[in-house]
Design an enzyme around this catalytic site. Structure first.
Site, PDB file in Angstrom:
ATOM      1  N   MET A 154      85.354  27.607  29.735  1.00 31.79           N
ATOM      2  CA  MET A 154      85.815  28.958  29.387  1.00 31.79           C
ATOM      3  C   MET A 154      85.551  29.968  30.500  1.00 31.79           C
ATOM      4  SD  MET A 154      84.342  28.913  25.495  1.00 31.79           S
ATOM      5  CE  MET A 154      84.425  27.401  24.497  1.00 31.79           C
ATOM      6  N   SER A 155      85.467  29.490  31.734  1.00 39.73           N
ATOM      7  CA  SER A 155      85.173  30.410  32.846  1.00 39.73           C
ATOM      8  C   SER A 155      85.769  29.877  34.146  1.00 39.73           C
ATOM      9  CB  SER A 155      83.651  30.557  33.011  1.00 39.73           C
ATOM     10  OG  SER A 155      83.099  29.341  33.480  1.00 39.73           O
TER      11      SER A 155
ATOM     12  N   SER B 204      75.902  28.584  32.440  1.00 41.35           N
ATOM     13  CA  SER B 204      74.919  28.310  31.379  1.00 41.35           C
ATOM     14  C   SER B 204      73.794  27.407  31.874  1.00 41.35           C
ATOM     15  CB  SER B 204      75.588  27.577  30.211  1.00 41.35           C
ATOM     16  OG  SER B 204      76.666  28.312  29.724  1.00 41.35           O
TER      17      SER B 204
ATOM     18  N   HIS C 297      72.618  33.946  28.963  1.00 37.67           N
ATOM     19  CA  HIS C 297      73.212  34.565  30.149  1.00 37.67           C
ATOM     20  C   HIS C 297      72.502  35.894  30.423  1.00 37.67           C
ATOM     21  CE1 HIS C 297      76.920  32.333  31.354  1.00 37.67           C
ATOM     22  NE2 HIS C 297      76.739  31.796  30.179  1.00 37.67           N
TER      23      HIS C 297
ATOM     24  N   ALA D 253      79.376  25.244  32.826  1.00 40.51           N
ATOM     25  CA  ALA D 253      79.198  24.104  31.930  1.00 40.51           C
ATOM     26  C   ALA D 253      80.578  23.748  31.402  1.00 40.51           C
ATOM     27  CB  ALA D 253      78.283  24.493  30.779  1.00 40.51           C
TER      28      ALA D 253
ATOM     29  N   HIS E 112      82.504  36.753  29.958  1.00 39.43           N
ATOM     30  CA  HIS E 112      83.639  35.898  29.625  1.00 39.43           C
ATOM     31  C   HIS E 112      84.718  36.698  28.910  1.00 39.43           C
ATOM     32  CE1 HIS E 112      80.042  33.375  29.877  1.00 39.43           C
ATOM     33  NE2 HIS E 112      80.830  32.396  30.279  1.00 39.43           N
TER      34      HIS E 112
ATOM     35  N   HIS F   8      76.975  24.656  20.633  1.00 38.84           N
ATOM     36  CA  HIS F   8      76.441  25.379  21.787  1.00 38.84           C
ATOM     37  C   HIS F   8      75.023  24.886  22.105  1.00 38.84           C
ATOM     38  CE1 HIS F   8      76.076  28.511  24.754  1.00 38.84           C
ATOM     39  NE2 HIS F   8      75.010  29.015  24.166  1.00 38.84           N
TER      40      HIS F   8
ATOM     41  N   TYR G  66      86.264  35.774  26.291  1.00 42.94           N
ATOM     42  CA  TYR G  66      86.114  35.692  24.825  1.00 42.94           C
ATOM     43  C   TYR G  66      85.128  36.715  24.274  1.00 42.94           C
ATOM     44  CZ  TYR G  66      81.952  32.857  25.947  1.00 42.94           C
ATOM     45  OH  TYR G  66      80.767  32.415  26.464  1.00 42.94           O
ATOM     46  N   GLU G  67      84.379  37.354  25.157  1.00 43.08           N
ATOM     47  CA  GLU G  67      83.464  38.401  24.684  1.00 43.08           C
ATOM     48  C   GLU G  67      84.227  39.695  24.379  1.00 43.08           C
ATOM     49  OE1 GLU G  67      79.503  38.539  26.829  1.00 43.08           O
ATOM     50  OE2 GLU G  67      80.569  37.106  28.095  1.00 43.08           O
TER      51      GLU G  67
ATOM     52  N   ASN H  55      78.787  18.012  27.718  1.00 43.12           N
ATOM     53  CA  ASN H  55      79.134  17.252  26.497  1.00 43.12           C
ATOM     54  C   ASN H  55      80.484  16.596  26.724  1.00 43.12           C
ATOM     55  OD1 ASN H  55      79.928  20.301  26.288  1.00 43.12           O
ATOM     56  ND2 ASN H  55      81.435  19.187  25.044  1.00 43.12           N
TER      57      ASN H  55
HETATM   58  N1  HPA Z   1      84.838  22.978  25.779  1.00 47.89           N
HETATM   59  C1  HPA Z   1      84.962  24.193  26.337  1.00 47.89           C
HETATM   60  N2  HPA Z   1      83.980  24.770  27.012  1.00 47.89           N
HETATM   61  C2  HPA Z   1      82.824  24.095  27.151  1.00 47.89           C
HETATM   62  C3  HPA Z   1      82.637  22.834  26.586  1.00 47.89           C
HETATM   63  C4  HPA Z   1      83.709  22.236  25.864  1.00 47.89           C
HETATM   64  O1  HPA Z   1      83.622  21.117  25.340  1.00 47.89           O
HETATM   65  N3  HPA Z   1      81.367  22.442  26.909  1.00 47.89           N
HETATM   66  C5  HPA Z   1      80.833  23.445  27.640  1.00 47.89           C
HETATM   67  N4  HPA Z   1      81.700  24.459  27.792  1.00 47.89           N
END
Ligand code: HPA
Length: 273
Positions: free
Chosen positions: A212-213, A31, A62, A114, A84, A248, A86-87, A236
């Site tokens: 998530m990757s 990202s 993306h 990220a 991903h 997001h 989750y898609e 974050n």
């Molecule tokens: N959790 C999961 N995936 C993420 C996060 C998070 O806090 N920040 C960026 N990708």
């Protein structure tokens, strides 16, 4: 021939005349890092949508294409955008691009992403060199018939993230005075962010950042004997650490803000690979 390898070969045959050179390094952009590919002189671009049977990302921010170019003479192929789990793609589809880049000849893979910071010493905007991972909450990409053409049934995962590449990245960060944290990354499926209780659990298990990757891609790459390294942008702090909800938009904003520095670290590191 295994079905997996047959798919890889089919994709490869489909695009091989458009690949300008044998890439040494495969780079996966997470990202906010898409601009990395645009700041390089591209010698060829292949949109995923032009490869029959290839997964195409549905996430805003993306792009979906391979970009070929050289960094200080090092031939690279960039995945500008990944797909991903989750898609709705299965994990075999998620790692297909990694296998295809191996088929192109890449020996090294540089993964970026990220993540949410679990380690309380981290702050949003930090970069973390991934030193190890926890894949236990995510389906293993090697489940199913083993594609013997690619690797062994039970691959070793003692050193997924190559020590020499980690040192090279650390040295580069020091040289450019870019602060670089280190730690263990855990991959969850998403797409919901974690709950505070899950984050407390993950911290107890030794995770420093969550996303998530990346981990399934690292496993697939190691299976094929590639040298792997990975850098995460902590966009974050994970759920429940700060007194604020996750979004997001925040992830995107931090990724965008830190992108120039991240790109500098990537460029300078890859130039030495
Ligand atoms: N959790 C999961 N995936 C993420 C996060 C998070 O806090 N920040 C960026 N990708």
């Amino acid at each position: 021939m295994s079905a997996v390898y047959e798919t890889v070969l089919k994709c490869y045959e489909h695009i091989k005349t458009r690949i300008p050179f044998v890439p040494r390094v495969a780079v996966v952009l997470g990202s906010g890092l898409g601009a990395f590919a645009e700041n390089m002189q591209a010698e060829a671009v292949i949109p995923y949508s032009e490869i029959d049977g290839f997964p195409v990302s549905t996430v805003p921010g993306h792009k979906g294409r391979f970009v070929f170019g050289k960094i200080d003479g090092v031939p690279i192929v960039i995945m500008q955008g990944r797909v991903h789990y989750y898609e709705g793609y299965n994990v075999e589809e998620v790692v297909l691009p990694i296998r295809l880049m191996r088929q192109m000849g890449a020996e090294i893979v540089v993964l970026t992403n990220a993540s949410g910071g679990i380690n309380r010493l981290f702050k949003a905007g930090d970069f973390m060199l991934i030193r190890d991972h926890i894949s236990s909450f995510f389906p293993n990409p090697l489940i199913g018939e083993n594609p013997e053409e690619l690797g062994v049934r039970f691959p070793d995962m003692t050193e997924v993230y190559n020590e020499s590449l980690c040192r090279l990245i650390e040295d580069t960060a020091r040289e450019y005075k870019i602060p670089l944290k280190q730690g263990t990354y855990v991959q969850l499926t998403g797409p919901s962010y974690e709950s505070p209780a899950e984050i407390r659990m993950l911290r107890m298990l030794g995770a420093d950042a969550v996303g998530m990757s990346t981990v399934c891609e690292a496993i697939a790459a190691r299976h094929m004997g590639m040298q792997v390294c990975a850098i995460s942008c902590v966009t974050n702090m994970a759920a429940g650490i700060l007194n604020q909800p996750l979004s997001h938009a925040e992830v995107q904003e931090t990724a965008d803000r830190t992108a120039p520095l991240f790109q500098q670290l990537l460029f300078a590191s890859i130039a030495k690979m």
